[in-house]
Design a protein around this motif. Structure first.
Motif, PDB file in Angstrom:
ATOM      1  N   PRO A 157      38.168 -42.078 -19.601  1.00 48.67           N
ATOM      2  CA  PRO A 157      37.711 -41.418 -20.832  1.00 48.67           C
ATOM      3  C   PRO A 157      37.555 -39.894 -20.732  1.00 48.67           C
ATOM      4  O   PRO A 157      37.290 -39.238 -21.727  1.00 48.67           O
ATOM      5  N   MET A 158      37.722 -39.325 -19.513  1.00 45.14           N
ATOM      6  CA  MET A 158      37.590 -37.869 -19.357  1.00 45.14           C
ATOM      7  C   MET A 158      38.739 -37.163 -20.057  1.00 45.14           C
ATOM      8  O   MET A 158      39.896 -37.519 -19.870  1.00 45.14           O
ATOM      9  N   LEU A 159      38.392 -36.139 -20.848  1.00 41.78           N
ATOM     10  CA  LEU A 159      39.392 -35.350 -21.565  1.00 41.78           C
ATOM     11  C   LEU A 159      39.466 -33.917 -21.086  1.00 41.78           C
ATOM     12  O   LEU A 159      40.396 -33.188 -21.429  1.00 41.78           O
ATOM     13  N   PHE A 160      38.468 -33.481 -20.302  1.00 38.64           N
ATOM     14  CA  PHE A 160      38.360 -32.079 -19.900  1.00 38.64           C
ATOM     15  C   PHE A 160      37.628 -31.977 -18.575  1.00 38.64           C
ATOM     16  O   PHE A 160      36.701 -32.740 -18.299  1.00 38.64           O
ATOM     17  N   GLU A 161      38.052 -30.995 -17.766  1.00 43.55           N
ATOM     18  CA  GLU A 161      37.375 -30.700 -16.502  1.00 43.55           C
ATOM     19  C   GLU A 161      37.543 -29.215 -16.220  1.00 43.55           C
ATOM     20  O   GLU A 161      38.590 -28.637 -16.509  1.00 43.55           O
ATOM     21  N   VAL A 162      36.501 -28.581 -15.663  1.00 42.97           N
ATOM     22  CA  VAL A 162      36.545 -27.150 -15.338  1.00 42.97           C
ATOM     23  C   VAL A 162      36.010 -26.942 -13.929  1.00 42.97           C
ATOM     24  O   VAL A 162      34.969 -27.482 -13.566  1.00 42.97           O
ATOM     25  N   GLU A 163      36.786 -26.201 -13.112  1.00 45.71           N
ATOM     26  CA  GLU A 163      36.317 -25.822 -11.779  1.00 45.71           C
ATOM     27  C   GLU A 163      36.232 -24.314 -11.716  1.00 45.71           C
ATOM     28  O   GLU A 163      36.894 -23.618 -12.498  1.00 45.71           O
ATOM     29  N   ALA A 164      35.419 -23.798 -10.791  1.00 46.06           N
ATOM     30  CA  ALA A 164      35.164 -22.360 -10.769  1.00 46.06           C
ATOM     31  C   ALA A 164      35.104 -21.805  -9.356  1.00 46.06           C
ATOM     32  O   ALA A 164      34.733 -22.502  -8.411  1.00 46.06           O
ATOM     33  N   ILE A 165      35.465 -20.513  -9.262  1.00 43.65           N
ATOM     34  CA  ILE A 165      35.250 -19.727  -8.049  1.00 43.65           C
ATOM     35  C   ILE A 165      34.263 -18.646  -8.455  1.00 43.65           C
ATOM     36  O   ILE A 165      34.484 -17.921  -9.425  1.00 43.65           O
ATOM     37  N   VAL A 166      33.153 -18.567  -7.723  1.00 44.80           N
ATOM     38  CA  VAL A 166      32.058 -17.696  -8.110  1.00 44.80           C
ATOM     39  C   VAL A 166      31.623 -16.811  -6.941  1.00 44.80           C
ATOM     40  O   VAL A 166      31.654 -17.239  -5.790  1.00 44.80           O
ATOM     41  N   MET A 167      31.252 -15.589  -7.265  1.00 46.83           N
ATOM     42  CA  MET A 167      30.726 -14.655  -6.276  1.00 46.83           C
ATOM     43  C   MET A 167      29.210 -14.846  -6.191  1.00 46.83           C
ATOM     44  O   MET A 167      28.519 -14.870  -7.197  1.00 46.83           O
ATOM     45  N   LEU A 168      28.714 -14.978  -4.963  1.00 43.99           N
ATOM     46  CA  LEU A 168      27.274 -15.103  -4.750  1.00 43.99           C
ATOM     47  C   LEU A 168      26.721 -13.753  -4.318  1.00 43.99           C
ATOM     48  O   LEU A 168      27.403 -12.968  -3.673  1.00 43.99           O
ATOM     49  N   GLU A 169      25.481 -13.497  -4.661  1.00 41.20           N
ATOM     50  CA  GLU A 169      24.848 -12.237  -4.249  1.00 41.20           C
ATOM     51  C   GLU A 169      24.047 -12.451  -2.992  1.00 41.20           C
ATOM     52  O   GLU A 169      23.642 -13.499  -2.655  1.00 41.20           O
TER      53      GLU A 169
END
Length: 161
Positions: free
Chosen positions: A149-161
């Motif tokens: 049933p999944m229609l969408f997925e988002v992955e991320a690359i993030v900068m940490l402080e």
């Protein structure tokens, strides 16, 4: 000079030439630098940037794909509801890392049975979460995701402080 050395030198020159088209970055600056070259289509109205530069020495985190599941694992059959929930889940992951949306450098979004009618939902969701600090982004149309049933997925690359 070996062929490998020659390629490395040429690659380095290309990188130096490419970097010269970007505004200089202050070495003490901890912000991401957004690059939308004037010679390319401006992607910002569509909720993303062409490229993002992380400052030297930044710590990086990779956030796994976040789908539209609520806290019980339930999934709405509605695409827009899943996108909204997936971004809420991404925000929760950012919060757990002590990061803010303006520190996200890159997104990859996966859309089941993508068509142009879904772009409005995607653009609005990205702009709501990121404001003017739009990360670089790639949309990948897929026939299905990990759970039917999944229609969408988002992955991320993030900068940490």
């Amino acid at each position: 000079m070996s062929r490998t050395t020659n390629h490395l030198l040429i690659g380095g020159l290309i990188m130096i030439m490419a970097a010269s088209t970007v505004a200089p970055v202050n070495a003490n600056d901890s912000r991401l630098t957004i690059v939308n070259p004037k010679t390319l289509y401006d992607p910002s109205p569509n909720g993303y940037s062409t490229a993002v530069i992380m400052p030297a020495g930044a710590r990086v985190a990779y956030i796994s794909g976040q789908g539209g599941q609520d806290s019980t694992g339930g999934l709405s059959p509605d695409f827009a509801v899943q996108v909204k929930q997936a971004y809420a889940n991404l925000r929760a992951a950012l919060d757990a890392l002590g990061a803010r949306p303006d520190k996200v450098a890159k997104l990859t979004v996966f859309v089941v049975d993508h068509d142009m009618s879904k772009l409005g939902v995607l653009t609005q969701s990205a702009k709501e979460m990121f404001g003017e600090t739009l990360p670089a982004q790639t949309l990948v149309p897929v026939p299905k995701l990990a759970i039917d049933p999944m229609l969408f997925e988002v992955e991320a690359i993030v900068m940490l402080e």
